[in-house]
Enzyme design. Structure first.
Site, PDB file in Angstrom:
ATOM      1  CB  SER A 487      -0.894  -0.013   1.242  1.00  0.00           C
ATOM      2  OG  SER A 487      -1.926   0.947   1.137  1.00  0.00           O
ATOM      3  CD  GLN A 566      -1.717   7.393  -3.250  1.00  0.00           C
ATOM      4  OE1 GLN A 566      -1.023   7.972  -2.415  1.00  0.00           O
ATOM      5  NE2 GLN A 566      -2.668   6.528  -2.920  1.00  0.00           N
ATOM      6  CE1 TYR A 648      -2.741  14.690   2.704  1.00  0.00           C
ATOM      7  CE2 TYR A 648      -3.246  12.490   1.885  1.00  0.00           C
ATOM      8  CZ  TYR A 648      -2.616  13.319   2.793  1.00  0.00           C
ATOM      9  OH  TYR A 648      -1.841  12.783   3.807  1.00  0.00           O
ATOM     10  NE  ARG A 696      -5.476   4.217  -1.084  1.00  0.00           N
ATOM     11  CZ  ARG A 696      -4.669   3.658  -0.167  1.00  0.00           C
ATOM     12  NH1 ARG A 696      -4.168   4.390   0.811  1.00  0.00           N
ATOM     13  NH2 ARG A 696      -4.368   2.387  -0.243  1.00  0.00           N
ATOM     14  NE  ARG A 790       0.156   1.511  11.425  1.00  0.00           N
ATOM     15  CZ  ARG A 790      -0.811   2.284  10.945  1.00  0.00           C
ATOM     16  NH1 ARG A 790      -1.705   1.756  10.132  1.00  0.00           N
ATOM     17  NH2 ARG A 790      -0.891   3.558  11.283  1.00  0.00           N
TER      18      ARG A 790
END
Length: 846
Positions: A487, A566, A648, A696, A790
């Protein structure tokens, strides 16, 4: 022999609504006392100190555990009765009274299901109760799933059920034998009066608890009402297995949950002093459920109990063999989830549905109440004072309950969205249903029923010996060799937007680690579009050269691994410090001006107020995205993702909480979509046609008035219509006062809904941490790719290790030649959740 785990499928009797068995991944073999449970780490506030009997609570000094306590139990359901029996058994000197407003034989339900794990705890705590239960239980292993004329059966699930009335009689008998005072047809005195005259008050008075209501300012309950209606009925015959039956009516989808709780033959239990009961023909619980709008359209909102039973029997005539259904004070209701911030107040403590509820589709109501009772009795034995005991009780039980409630919420949502799954292939639909709560998983189901699971894998397209995560996926001209995505994760380690050695090593290591797709962090389209001074960019030719170094390494040293970029703009969340220096905090100096959809600071009084983009500003930013897309293509990236999430810039246009514009780019969702779609179209025109492009989104803002799950479906629909090859479904981070529902795989239901409503590929994210979860999500049709963040920070070779742990050595996860010597699986262990209290310490006093 105990099956591998107790499933989370059949609903069973609740203290108020129906319930079903738990899905704990570990079951206790009957006859073997379980090991003591580790103590939980989280503890609530210490309750107020209780006084002595018949005195105000302000009296000095709480009673010690060696003092005979005077105990009041409000509510004569299974949890309250079992708590009374255990506490009396452990100390016969205790004076215990149970208040129950109904008659002894009154009960508002039919069957109760308890897992083998819970039964093991009952056997250890009170063998007398266990023996009576064992005699009365009906056991079965199979689950039948019926949809569109297809019946699929999965075995190895190991259920045990009995009638609620039988359970209550067993507990009545045990309480009377031990000397517990049972006051039937008697409402309990007010909560304050009970607390004043007793050392301990156990509020087991159900979902409508008057005790909880009397101290709502302390317990601070939150009650959430859900969108389906259900009714709890019974059939006077024993089903062969647990049965899910789905009917597609002219008004919408209706589902049946049914299971046997009484076998044909003699009455399972007779109360002392009562005449013998006639033989039974067996009995089954039947719960009928549907969405609110279906219930109203069908006119069931105007039906009484008898009419409702007749209508439901007609809908499911085939499942019932034409036999009738009957009620028992049955009414249509909407399930309510109860959560309390505290479980105790002074010497009053909540237990069972008064403290918490979990949707009946995982059958946890009676189970949780019984386990609460066991833990409470044990904590009173183990701790010298009642305040200590009540604190320990809540600390021990809360993590178990919260885990169960998360599973129940996932199951509840699945049934609310059942209509979106009806077009799945039959075996995938059945697998999806069985794994809906995430407690039953692909690996777990392979142990229960390997043959059934293998047929689901075959339909999915898994070659023999290949887990679902190692099957390929094609997006346009790109074929990903497996379904694992690293990710996007901001590293805040660039200089003037340039990725350096850190990014080469970071992304290169994860590419060598076997993932099918490795994503960069958000790469910013301008210097003023960065989040922090450490963010990477693609706004100069030097950036292109630096990124080309990374993509060349991935393609040369990890052939078969794709690398994606991205692209994004920080919007109002820019000009902040590096994450470890103060997340979302403005720079101490050198701040740059911000732009956004509306002049709203991220945190008022903390972050700067951005300028609202005007027509020229919109065109400028759109051109910056276009230039960055050209550089991304020249850099050699295989896939491009447009970042429209997490508050964002583009996300700021989508959310009504951050977009207050009154022009063509604000107001309705269609208007709020306008600018992000313009940017998408511009980038898609530039990005090579054979390379895929994803988007996304934040599928919910986790805040009132923000983006909803329904909005997310429409947002995804719009991007798909404009050519998005997949939707990367994240959530939140849009406003600072969000309240996420954290938990394992907590964001995946949003991806699931988009995929099965729109039939577009999705990337699922959000606390996916195990390869078993990845396989389960894919095989159930809830996702096409799974993105993990993670876990890849913890283990860059997560995908290769997942292959080794599953004994997979095929082409979807090749070990780089220099690493092959390390491909053997090291010993490992895991635990999924805190185990419930299943043991009592100490011995009963004579």
């Amino acid at each position: 022999m105990t099956p591998p785990a107790a499933p989370d499928t059949p609903p069973a009797a609740p203290d108020t609504p129906p319930r079903a068995p738990d899905t704990s991944a570990s079951a206790t073999t009957l006859g073997t006392p379980p090991a003591p449970t580790p103590r939980a780490q989280r503890a609530p506030d210490t309750p107020d100190t209780p006084g002595t009997p018949d005195t105000p609570r302000a009296a000095p000094g709480p009673p010690r555990r060696d003092t005979a306590l005077r105990i009041a139990v409000v509510g004569g359901g299974p949890g309250g009765l079992y708590a009374a029996a255990l506490l009396k058994r452990l100390d016969p000197a205790r004076d215990i009274t149970v208040w129950e407003r109904n008659a002894p034989d009154d009960t508002f339900g039919f069957g109760v299901v308890l897992s083998d794990e819970t039964l093991g705890g009952i056997e250890h705590a009170d063998p007398t109760v266990y023996r009576a239960l064992q005699h009365a239980f009906v056991r079965w292993d199979d689950i039948d799933i019926v949809r569109r004329g297809h019946t699929l059966t999965s075995g190895g699930h190991g259920f045990a059920a009995l009638g609620r009335r039988t359970l209550l009689r067993i507990l009545h008998d045990r309480c009377e034998e031990l000397g517990v005072r049972l006051r039937f047809r008697t409402a309990a005195p007010p909560a304050a009066e009970l607390a004043r005259r007793h050392d301990l008050v156990i509020a087991a008075d159900g979902i409508n608890s008057t005790t909880r209501a009397a101290h709502a300012d302390v317990f601070r309950p939150r009650v959430t009402t859900h969108r389906c209606r259900y009714i709890w009925l019974a059939a006077d015959f024993a089903l062969d297995a647990f049965r899910f039956d789905i009917a597609e009516t002219e008004h919408g989808v209706v589902q049946l949950h049914g299971y046997p709780f009484e076998r044909p033959g003699p009455a399972p239990h007779q109360r002392a002093g009562h005449p013998g009961e006639p033989p039974t023909t067996g009995a089954s619980t039947v719960i009928v459920e549907m969405r609110e709008e279906v219930w109203r359209a069908a006119g069931l909102d105007e039906c009484d109990e008898q009419q409702s039973a007749e209508r439901c029997a007609k809908i499911f005539a085939e499942a019932l063999g034409g036999r009738p259904l009957r009620g028992n004070n049955s009414a249509w209701t909407a399930f309510r989830t109860v959560v309390n911030e505290r479980w105790s107040h002074g010497n009053t403590v909540l237990l069972g549905d008064a403290a918490h509820t979990a949707h009946f589709s995982i059958g946890s109501g009676t189970k949780l109440a019984v386990e609460d009772a066991l833990a409470l009795a044990a904590c009173i034995e183990e701790h010298p004072t009642l305040p200590d005991a009540l604190t320990a009780y809540e600390a021990e039980r809360r993590p178990v309950v919260e885990s169960t409630q998360r599973a129940a919420a996932a199951s509840l949502r699945w049934f609310e969205e059942l209509h979106t799954y009806l077009d799945q292939p039959p075996r995938q639909f059945a697998f999806n249903l069985l794994t809906r709560s995430r407690r039953v998983t692909h690996d777990n189901l392979r142990l229960r029923d390997p043959a059934f699971t293998r047929t689901v894998e075959d339909d999915f397209g898994c070659p023999p010996g290949t887990p679902p995560m190692f099957t390929p996926l094609r997006l346009r001209g790109l074929t990903l060799r497996n379904r694992v995505v690293v990710s996007p994760m901001d590293m805040y380690s660039a200089t003037d937007g340039n990725p350096g050695d850190f990014h080469l090593v970071h992304l290169g290591a994860r590419a060598l680690g076997g993932a099918g797709l490795v994503m960069t962090e958000m790469v910013c389209v301008s210097a003023d579009g960065r989040i922090t001074p450490g963010c990477t960019g693609l706004y100069t030719d030097a950036h292109t050269t630096a990124w080309r170094r990374v993509t060349d390494f991935v393609h040369d040293q990890a052939p078969g691994t794709a690398i994606g970029v991205q692209l994004g703009h920080s919007g109002r969340k820019g000009s902040t410090r590096l994450m470890w220096d103060g997340i979302d905090q403005p720079l101490p100096d050198g701040n740059w001006p911000l732009v956004a959809s509306s002049p709203l600071p991220y945190r008022a009084g903390v972050n700067q107020t951005p300028h609202q983009l005007d027509r020229d500003g919109l065109a400028l930013v759109r051109d910056q995205f276009a230039a960055a897309a050209r550089r991304a293509a020249d850099s050699g990236f295989d896939l491009l993702e447009l970042h429209c999430a997490h508050g964002y810039l583009l996300s700021g246009f989508l959310s009504p909480l951050t977009n207050h514009r009154t022009d063509a780019y604000g107001g309705s969702l269609a208007n709020r979509l306008r600018y992000p779609l313009e940017v998408f179209d511009t980038v898609r025109d530039i990005w090579p046609d054979d390379r895929p492009m994803t988007v996304r989104i934040s599928a919910t803002d986790w805040a009132a008035g923000g983006t909803t799950a329904d909005d997310a479906v429409e947002i995804a629909r719009a991007f798909a219509a404009h050519g998005a090859d997949a939707i990367d479904v994240s959530t939140g981070q849009v406003v600072p006062d969000e309240r996420p529902e954290y938990g394992r795989s907590y964001q995946t239901p949003y991806a699931d809904r988009i995929r099965n409503t729109l039939r577009v590929p999705v990337i699922a994210v959000g606390a996916i941490s195990s390869w078993d979860d990845v396989n389960s999500l894919l095989l159930a049709g809830r996702a096409d790719l799974c993105a993990l963040a993670r876990p890849h920070l913890y283990d860059p070779h997560w995908t290769l290790h997942a292959a080794a742990e599953q004994n997979y050595t095929g082409p979807a996860a090749p070990w780089p030649a220099p690493y092959r010597a390390g491909s053997r699986t090291p010993p490992t262990g895991r635990t999924d959740a805190p185990r419930p209290r299943l043991t009592l310490t100490g011995t009963p006093k004579p």
